[in-house]
Design a protein around this motif. Structure first.
Motif, PDB file in Angstrom:
ATOM      1  N   TRP A 135      -4.506 -14.943   6.804  1.00  0.00           N
ATOM      2  CA  TRP A 135      -5.819 -15.528   7.069  1.00  0.00           C
ATOM      3  C   TRP A 135      -6.923 -14.895   6.226  1.00  0.00           C
ATOM      4  N   GLY A 136      -6.551 -14.067   5.265  1.00  0.00           N
ATOM      5  CA  GLY A 136      -7.544 -13.503   4.353  1.00  0.00           C
ATOM      6  C   GLY A 136      -7.914 -12.066   4.679  1.00  0.00           C
ATOM      7  N   TYR A 137      -8.411 -11.362   3.661  1.00  0.00           N
ATOM      8  CA  TYR A 137      -8.628  -9.918   3.788  1.00  0.00           C
ATOM      9  C   TYR A 137      -9.729  -9.553   4.774  1.00  0.00           C
ATOM     10  N   LEU A 138     -10.635 -10.474   5.079  1.00  0.00           N
ATOM     11  CA  LEU A 138     -11.691 -10.166   6.038  1.00  0.00           C
ATOM     12  C   LEU A 138     -11.234 -10.316   7.484  1.00  0.00           C
ATOM     13  N   ILE A 139     -10.104 -10.994   7.700  1.00  0.00           N
ATOM     14  CA  ILE A 139      -9.661 -11.287   9.063  1.00  0.00           C
ATOM     15  C   ILE A 139      -8.378 -10.553   9.421  1.00  0.00           C
ATOM     16  N   ASP A 140      -7.347 -10.662   8.570  1.00  0.00           N
ATOM     17  CA  ASP A 140      -6.109  -9.942   8.903  1.00  0.00           C
ATOM     18  C   ASP A 140      -5.416  -9.433   7.635  1.00  0.00           C
ATOM     19  N   ASP A 141      -4.384 -10.103   7.186  1.00  0.00           N
ATOM     20  CA  ASP A 141      -3.599  -9.704   6.010  1.00  0.00           C
ATOM     21  C   ASP A 141      -2.952  -8.329   6.170  1.00  0.00           C
ATOM     22  N   GLU A 142      -2.606  -7.971   7.413  1.00  0.00           N
ATOM     23  CA  GLU A 142      -1.934  -6.688   7.638  1.00  0.00           C
ATOM     24  C   GLU A 142      -0.624  -6.618   6.861  1.00  0.00           C
ATOM     25  N   GLY A 143      -0.433  -5.518   6.162  1.00  0.00           N
ATOM     26  CA  GLY A 143       0.764  -5.340   5.353  1.00  0.00           C
ATOM     27  C   GLY A 143       0.607  -5.807   3.921  1.00  0.00           C
ATOM     28  N   SER A 144      -0.548  -6.345   3.575  1.00  0.00           N
ATOM     29  CA  SER A 144      -0.796  -6.792   2.199  1.00  0.00           C
ATOM     30  C   SER A 144      -1.182  -5.609   1.316  1.00  0.00           C
ATOM     31  N   GLY A 145      -1.233  -5.866   0.005  1.00  0.00           N
ATOM     32  CA  GLY A 145      -1.640  -4.823  -0.923  1.00  0.00           C
ATOM     33  C   GLY A 145      -3.064  -4.363  -0.684  1.00  0.00           C
ATOM     34  N   TYR A 146      -3.965  -5.311  -0.429  1.00  0.00           N
ATOM     35  CA  TYR A 146      -5.353  -4.927  -0.156  1.00  0.00           C
ATOM     36  C   TYR A 146      -5.441  -4.123   1.135  1.00  0.00           C
ATOM     37  N   TRP A 147      -4.732  -4.569   2.160  1.00  0.00           N
ATOM     38  CA  TRP A 147      -4.762  -3.885   3.459  1.00  0.00           C
ATOM     39  C   TRP A 147      -4.254  -2.451   3.328  1.00  0.00           C
ATOM     40  N   ILE A 148      -3.158  -2.255   2.592  1.00  0.00           N
ATOM     41  CA  ILE A 148      -2.622  -0.906   2.390  1.00  0.00           C
ATOM     42  C   ILE A 148      -3.614  -0.062   1.597  1.00  0.00           C
ATOM     43  N   GLY A 149      -4.190  -0.644   0.534  1.00  0.00           N
ATOM     44  CA  GLY A 149      -5.169   0.085  -0.265  1.00  0.00           C
ATOM     45  C   GLY A 149      -6.384   0.493   0.545  1.00  0.00           C
ATOM     46  N   GLN A 150      -6.849  -0.417   1.403  1.00  0.00           N
ATOM     47  CA  GLN A 150      -8.002  -0.104   2.250  1.00  0.00           C
ATOM     48  C   GLN A 150      -7.656   0.989   3.263  1.00  0.00           C
ATOM     49  N   LYS A 151      -6.426   0.951   3.785  1.00  0.00           N
ATOM     50  CA  LYS A 151      -5.969   2.006   4.698  1.00  0.00           C
ATOM     51  C   LYS A 151      -5.953   3.364   3.999  1.00  0.00           C
ATOM     52  N   ILE A 152      -5.509   3.369   2.741  1.00  0.00           N
ATOM     53  CA  ILE A 152      -5.484   4.618   1.979  1.00  0.00           C
ATOM     54  C   ILE A 152      -6.897   5.166   1.822  1.00  0.00           C
ATOM     55  N   LEU A 153      -7.836   4.300   1.442  1.00  0.00           N
ATOM     56  CA  LEU A 153      -9.229   4.742   1.310  1.00  0.00           C
ATOM     57  C   LEU A 153      -9.755   5.297   2.632  1.00  0.00           C
ATOM     58  N   ASN A 154      -9.467   4.587   3.713  1.00  0.00           N
ATOM     59  CA  ASN A 154      -9.933   5.018   5.027  1.00  0.00           C
ATOM     60  C   ASN A 154      -9.412   6.407   5.382  1.00  0.00           C
ATOM     61  N   ARG A 155      -8.112   6.613   5.172  1.00  0.00           N
ATOM     62  CA  ARG A 155      -7.516   7.896   5.546  1.00  0.00           C
ATOM     63  C   ARG A 155      -8.001   9.025   4.631  1.00  0.00           C
ATOM     64  N   VAL A 156      -8.238   8.726   3.358  1.00  0.00           N
ATOM     65  CA  VAL A 156      -8.749   9.737   2.427  1.00  0.00           C
ATOM     66  C   VAL A 156     -10.157  10.177   2.830  1.00  0.00           C
ATOM     67  N   PHE A 157     -11.016   9.226   3.171  1.00  0.00           N
ATOM     68  CA  PHE A 157     -12.377   9.580   3.573  1.00  0.00           C
ATOM     69  C   PHE A 157     -12.384  10.276   4.935  1.00  0.00           C
ATOM     70  N   ARG A 158     -11.493   9.880   5.831  1.00  0.00           N
ATOM     71  CA  ARG A 158     -11.368  10.584   7.111  1.00  0.00           C
ATOM     72  C   ARG A 158     -10.929  12.031   6.883  1.00  0.00           C
ATOM     73  N   SER A 159     -10.003  12.215   5.956  1.00  0.00           N
ATOM     74  CA  SER A 159      -9.541  13.567   5.628  1.00  0.00           C
ATOM     75  C   SER A 159     -10.685  14.408   5.061  1.00  0.00           C
ATOM     76  N   PHE A 160     -11.480  13.797   4.201  1.00  0.00           N
ATOM     77  CA  PHE A 160     -12.628  14.498   3.614  1.00  0.00           C
ATOM     78  C   PHE A 160     -13.603  14.958   4.699  1.00  0.00           C
ATOM     79  N   ASP A 161     -13.784  14.120   5.727  1.00  0.00           N
ATOM     80  CA  ASP A 161     -14.681  14.457   6.836  1.00  0.00           C
ATOM     81  C   ASP A 161     -14.129  15.554   7.737  1.00  0.00           C
ATOM     82  N   GLY A 162     -12.811  15.754   7.694  1.00  0.00           N
ATOM     83  CA  GLY A 162     -12.168  16.654   8.640  1.00  0.00           C
ATOM     84  C   GLY A 162     -11.641  15.941   9.863  1.00  0.00           C
TER      85      GLY A 162
END
Length: 318
Positions: A135-162
């Motif tokens: 249904w597109g990257y703004l709604i779901d697309d779980e398991g897609s390349g964009y979704w995985i990439g966004q998860k990586i960014l999220n976890r990296v910034f969370r790690s930076f925050d502690g």
């Protein structure tokens, strides 16, 4: 024509199934680049493949386009292409549908295509088709390349925050964005018009880190779980026993770790199945649909001709 988020691919076939021409042009996903640019990419790809094949006129053109599963969008594409394209007999389907036909060749089965976005589709032995996700990257697309990439960014910034554990994915993100620190990454994420493809491109590196990096492994495990849930939903809708499940798309370039995770997750939902890589790339699905539309039976003679000629153009999965 196979039009997606990273490229538009076109082949020209004769009525024996022999591929005479092949071309690749820019992306044609309207959600990423807009409608007018998508149309330009499609027309450019068609012209290039026709010129390469030496064919001036085609009996039919089959287009599998991202977003065209919605009737309103398909009609809009049709009106614009009929007006601007030299081919007048056009039929438009979703890119997911042509991928399904390329994988199953009209036999019962399920296809998961995970690239920039994701779609799961299945067909039963009566030709009934069901779908899930996509249904597109703004709604779901779980398991897609964009979704995985966004998860990586999220976890990296969370790690930076502690707020999360240290992760080797930090170095990957800095390299992908050619940045010296996360402040520079942040600026580039929010200023890059091509941010979807840039974020998606992070995904290919996670497969190298999953053994030693727990966060990379968790992201892959979550992606595989979401894929398995979507596949099982389609399997239930179609009530297919012991389905052949075909996996394709750039996300699976991560390799065996992701495929093994998906197979393990699927066993929770489906008792018996075969997890397979398809023979043909997606654009061949459009060719199969086109041949059938003009009354040609898809028999072993046609399949063998497509396979033999497809090898020349790099359209066969090894």
């Amino acid at each position: 024509v196979d039009g997606g988020g990273t490229k538009t691919e076109t082949i020209v076939l004769d009525n024996r199934g022999i591929i005479l021409g092949h071309s690749i042009a820019g992306p044609s996903n309207i959600n990423i680049i807009g409608f007018n640019q998508a149309v330009k990419s499609i027309i450019n790809s068609i012209r290039k493949s026709m010129d390469m094949s030496g064919i001036k006129k085609a009996d039919i053109a089959i287009l599998g386009l991202a977003g065209a599963g919605r009737k309103r969008i398909a009609k809009r594409f049709y009106r614009k292409l009929i007006k601007n394209c030299f081919l007048k007999n056009l039929k438009i389907f979703s890119d997911g549908y042509i991928a399904l036909i390329a994988a199953t060749r009209y036999s019962k089965g399920i296809m998961i295509n995970s690239g920039t976005g994701i779609i799961v589709m299945g067909i039963d032995d009566k030709g009934k088709i069901e779908r899930c996700s996509g249904w597109g990257y703004l709604i779901d697309d779980e398991g897609s390349g964009y979704w995985i990439g966004q998860k990586i960014l999220n976890r990296v910034f969370r790690s930076f925050d502690g707020r999360d554990r240290p992760t080797a994915l930090l170095k990957v993100v800095l390299n992908v964005f050619d940045a010296k620190d996360l402040d520079e990454v942040l600026i580039k994420v929010y200023s890059d018009k091509n941010f979807i493809n840039r974020i998606t491109s992070i995904t290919k590196y996670v497969g190298d880190l999953w053994i030693n990096d727990s966060i990379a492994r968790e992201i892959l495990e979550e992606a595989a779980e979401e894929m398995a849930i979507a596949i099982s939903c389609v399997q239930k809708k179609l009530n297919i026993d012991c389905p052949d499940i075909y996996y394709l798309g750039g996300v699976f370039d991560i390799g065996k770790p992701l495929v093994d995770m998906l197979e393990r997750k699927l066993k929770k939902y489906i008792a018996k199945f075969r997890l397979l890589k398809p023979m043909f790339k997606n654009v061949i699905g459009a060719g199969l649909i086109g041949l059938r539309e003009i009354g040609i039976n898809i028999d072993n003679y046609i399949i063998c001709n497509i396979y033999d000629s497809g090898l020349k153009w790099g359209l066969i999965y090894e």
